[in-house]
Design a protein around this motif. Structure first.
Motif, PDB file in Angstrom:
ATOM      1  N   GLU A  68       0.830  -1.197   0.000  1.00 37.25           N
ATOM      2  CA  GLU A  68       0.000   0.000   0.000  1.00 37.25           C
ATOM      3  C   GLU A  68       0.873   1.260   0.000  1.00 37.25           C
ATOM      4  OE1 GLU A  68      -3.185   0.198  -0.182  1.00 37.25           O
ATOM      5  OE2 GLU A  68      -3.640   2.246   0.456  1.00 37.25           O
ATOM      6  N   CYS A  69       1.861   1.296   0.883  1.00 38.44           N
ATOM      7  CA  CYS A  69       2.705   2.482   1.003  1.00 38.44           C
ATOM      8  C   CYS A  69       3.515   2.697  -0.268  1.00 38.44           C
ATOM      9  CB  CYS A  69       3.638   2.362   2.199  1.00 38.44           C
ATOM     10  SG  CYS A  69       2.746   2.335   3.747  1.00 38.44           S
ATOM     11  N   ALA A  70       4.043   1.605  -0.814  1.00 31.15           N
ATOM     12  CA  ALA A  70       4.847   1.737  -2.030  1.00 31.15           C
ATOM     13  C   ALA A  70       3.985   2.232  -3.185  1.00 31.15           C
ATOM     14  CB  ALA A  70       5.496   0.411  -2.381  1.00 31.15           C
ATOM     15  N   ALA A  71       2.738   1.769  -3.237  1.00 33.65           N
ATOM     16  CA  ALA A  71       1.862   2.194  -4.319  1.00 33.65           C
ATOM     17  C   ALA A  71       1.609   3.702  -4.229  1.00 33.65           C
ATOM     18  CB  ALA A  71       0.547   1.432  -4.264  1.00 33.65           C
ATOM     19  N   HIS A  72       1.380   4.205  -3.015  1.00 34.51           N
ATOM     20  CA  HIS A  72       1.156   5.640  -2.835  1.00 34.51           C
ATOM     21  C   HIS A  72       2.395   6.445  -3.199  1.00 34.51           C
ATOM     22  CE1 HIS A  72      -2.843   6.115  -1.234  1.00 34.51           C
ATOM     23  NE2 HIS A  72      -2.676   4.996  -0.537  1.00 34.51           N
ATOM     24  N   LEU A  73       3.547   5.943  -2.766  1.00 37.20           N
ATOM     25  CA  LEU A  73       4.786   6.668  -3.036  1.00 37.20           C
ATOM     26  C   LEU A  73       5.097   6.678  -4.533  1.00 37.20           C
ATOM     27  CD1 LEU A  73       6.785   5.395   0.038  1.00 37.20           C
ATOM     28  CD2 LEU A  73       6.311   7.786  -0.456  1.00 37.20           C
ATOM     29  N   THR A  74       4.798   5.543  -5.206  1.00 36.04           N
ATOM     30  CA  THR A  74       5.025   5.467  -6.646  1.00 36.04           C
ATOM     31  C   THR A  74       4.157   6.488  -7.367  1.00 36.04           C
ATOM     32  OG1 THR A  74       5.415   3.117  -6.371  1.00 36.04           O
ATOM     33  CG2 THR A  74       5.070   3.875  -8.603  1.00 36.04           C
ATOM     34  N   ARG A  75       2.900   6.548  -6.953  1.00 36.58           N
ATOM     35  CA  ARG A  75       1.984   7.508  -7.563  1.00 36.58           C
ATOM     36  C   ARG A  75       2.504   8.927  -7.349  1.00 36.58           C
ATOM     37  NH1 ARG A  75      -3.344   5.915  -5.277  1.00 36.58           N
ATOM     38  NH2 ARG A  75      -2.519   3.829  -5.630  1.00 36.58           N
ATOM     39  N   CYS A  76       2.989   9.159  -6.152  1.00 37.54           N
ATOM     40  CA  CYS A  76       3.523  10.480  -5.804  1.00 37.54           C
ATOM     41  C   CYS A  76       4.718  10.824  -6.692  1.00 37.54           C
ATOM     42  CB  CYS A  76       3.900  10.484  -4.326  1.00 37.54           C
ATOM     43  SG  CYS A  76       4.936  11.843  -3.837  1.00 37.54           S
ATOM     44  N   ALA A  77       5.587   9.835  -6.925  1.00 30.72           N
ATOM     45  CA  ALA A  77       6.765  10.077  -7.766  1.00 30.72           C
ATOM     46  C   ALA A  77       6.347  10.435  -9.181  1.00 30.72           C
ATOM     47  CB  ALA A  77       7.659   8.843  -7.782  1.00 30.72           C
ATOM     48  N   LYS A  78       5.352   9.685  -9.697  1.00 31.61           N
ATOM     49  CA  LYS A  78       4.943   9.900 -11.088  1.00 31.61           C
ATOM     50  C   LYS A  78       4.268  11.256 -11.250  1.00 31.61           C
ATOM     51  CE  LYS A  78       6.452   5.960 -12.106  1.00 31.61           C
ATOM     52  NZ  LYS A  78       7.811   5.957 -12.577  1.00 31.61           N
TER      53      LYS A  78
END
Ligand code: TYD
Ligand code: MG
Length: 463
Positions: A198-208
């Motif tokens: 969950e956290c990685a998915a949010h952070l990935t979205r944030c990066a993109k």
């Protein structure tokens, strides 16, 4: 704010259940349900169709050839060996996962990289969940980064981390480590598969969306279970693994996946008093320093990504018990059994009643078959108690029929060995350079072989 509902999703079949069960109600697999956030659908409309309708209005079809394909901008991290595995540097909006055992040097390397990025004019943020700010400061002093301008945030709550990234808009952010970050939306503990995902998915979205390059640090658990980092591999752009024995000072960083560069590149570092230092001539590490040639040792040239690397293969053949052992470190054990059979059948060298141990020096792992010939030569050398000549090396794949097949990029391998002062080679026929290139390999005697028994014959003649 009302807590969002959580559901349990099966990692095998994707089936869902409102509560946790030991067995998946859809596919009957055991222990596969993990917690995840239930996405609330707006009442009265299917969120997928509405999403597609929105897309259909905005999306434009373009011919592939008309789409601009400018190469991505890379910012070098200032650590040459790290840049090599990243494919030249860090890319805007990219997400990099660095996995590895605890204590191997992930935090050290990233702090060093962030500092040189910061000095190069990039804005950086180091989010630490494992250590306090003071501990990070202590480490930076130890690394000699006294006046470091890297911003540090000691935080483990996902929302706060995202808000900080949003506010600071750094060019590069490091999350050390993803296993310590947690989201309020889930009840499971930090570090659980559900939280990590969950956290990685949010952070990935944030990066993109923000263009901030994010580096996630992931620990590999002691049992070798990659539960944490492994579930992230498909989400991120680049996966790097840190390898090496904690008792030796050498560390390898290997690219497992890279959307912006070549995979299987390695970067070699040495852990010193003052942090990690890149090693530009790694071949020296993987050769042990024998004053005189010893039995059971054969040097080979392996390829790590695009880089030829000289590695010493050692074998020890010793009389064994009723069921002799075949053990290999850094090489495939099944392949060793196969090679012993080929050696017996085609070259008439029997090791049936012998223990056979094979080791790749320096803790490297060699997965390519080009090591075959060197393994066989090391084994026969140990069996006969006769060293191979000084300056000798060999490479080539050995087939079940006893044939020696060419290795990819043979010329580069030969060149690297010649550069390091090696003088005698036994290599597959197809890898022998053409007469016109003979100049580049001056001082190197190359013996071409296409059968195992031929290789044995030549080596006997040399010794
Ligand atoms: P660390 O980066 O904390 O590992 P990870 O983040 O992967 O868990 O590395 C810690 C190890 O490195 C520790 O055992 C001490 C050693 N070390 C050095 O040898 N020299 C140094 O300059 C530093 C900072 C650490
Ligand atoms: Mg750490």
């Amino acid at each position: 704010m009302a807590k969002e509902k959580t559901i349990y999703t099966c990692t095998e079949c994707g089936g869902i259940s409102p509560k946790w069960l030991g067995k998946c109600p859809s596919c009957s697999a055991w222990n596969t349900l993990i917690e995840s956030v239930a996405e609330s659908a707006a009442p009265g409309k299917n969120r997928y169709t509405s999403q597609f309708q929105a897309l259909a209005k905005t999306a434009e079809v373009a011919v592939l050839a008309d789409i601009d394909a400018t190469d991505v901008q890379r910012t070098p991290t200032g650590q040459d060996e790290l840049d090599r595995v990243l494919g030249g540097g860090i890319v805007e909006g990219a997400v990099v996962l660095i996995g590895g055992d605890p204590g191997i040097g992930k935090s050290t390397l990233l702090l060093q990289a962030l500092d040189s990025l910061q000095r190069g004019g990039q804005s950086t943020l180091y989010v630490t969940g494992e250590e306090s700010g003071a501990q990070v400061a202590l480490r930076s002093r130890r690394l000699g980064l006294d006046a470091s301008q890297v911003k540090v945030l000691a935080e483990i709550q996902l929302d706060k981390i995202l808000a900080t990234i949003d506010a600071l808009q750094p060019d590069v952010a490091v999350i050390d480590s993803i296993q310590t970050v947690y989201s309020d939306q889930l009840t499971s503990a930090p570090g659980s598969v559900a939280q990590v995902r969950e956290c990685a998915a949010h952070l990935t979205r944030c990066a993109k969306s923000s263009g901030t390059a994010i580096v996630l640090v992931g620990h590999v658990t002691k049992e070798g279970a990659l539960a944490g980092p492994r579930v992230l591999e498909h989400m991120v752009d680049t996966v790097l693994y840190f390898e090496g024995e904690t008792h030796s000072s050498f560390r390898l960083v290997r690219a497992i996946k890279n959307r912006f560069g070549a995979v299987n590149e390695i970067g070699v570092f040495a852990m010193t008093e003052k942090g990690l230092k890149g090693v530009s001539n790694p071949s020296a590490i993987f050769l042990s320093q024998h004053a005189e040639p010893v039995p059971g040792s054969c040097v080979m040239v392996t390829l790590e990504g695009t880089r030829p690397l000289l590695v010493e293969i050692q074998a020890l053949v010793d009389s064994g018990g009723p069921s002799p052992r075949r053990l290999s470190v850094g090489l495939d054990r099944d392949r060793l059994a196969m090679l012993l059979a080929v050696l017996h059948r085609h070259a008439g060298v029997a090791c049936m009643d012998q223990d056979v141990f094979v080791n790749a020096v320096g803790g490297v792992r060699i997965s390519e078959p080009a090591a075959d010939l060197a393994v066989l030569l090391a084994i026969t050398s140990s069996l006969r108690g006769k060293p191979l000549p000084k300056g000798f090396f060999a490479f080539g794949e050995v087939g079940l029929a006893g044939e020696v097949r060419p290795a990819p990029r043979g010329q580069e391998r030969l060149k690297e060995a010649a550069k390091l002062g090696f003088t005698v080679a036994v290599v597959p026929k197809a890898n022998v350079p053409k007469k016109s290139h003979a100049k580049e390999f001056e001082g190197l005697t190359i013996h071409a072989v296409d059968r195992v028994e031929q290789a044995m014959e030549i080596v006997r003649g040399l010794g």
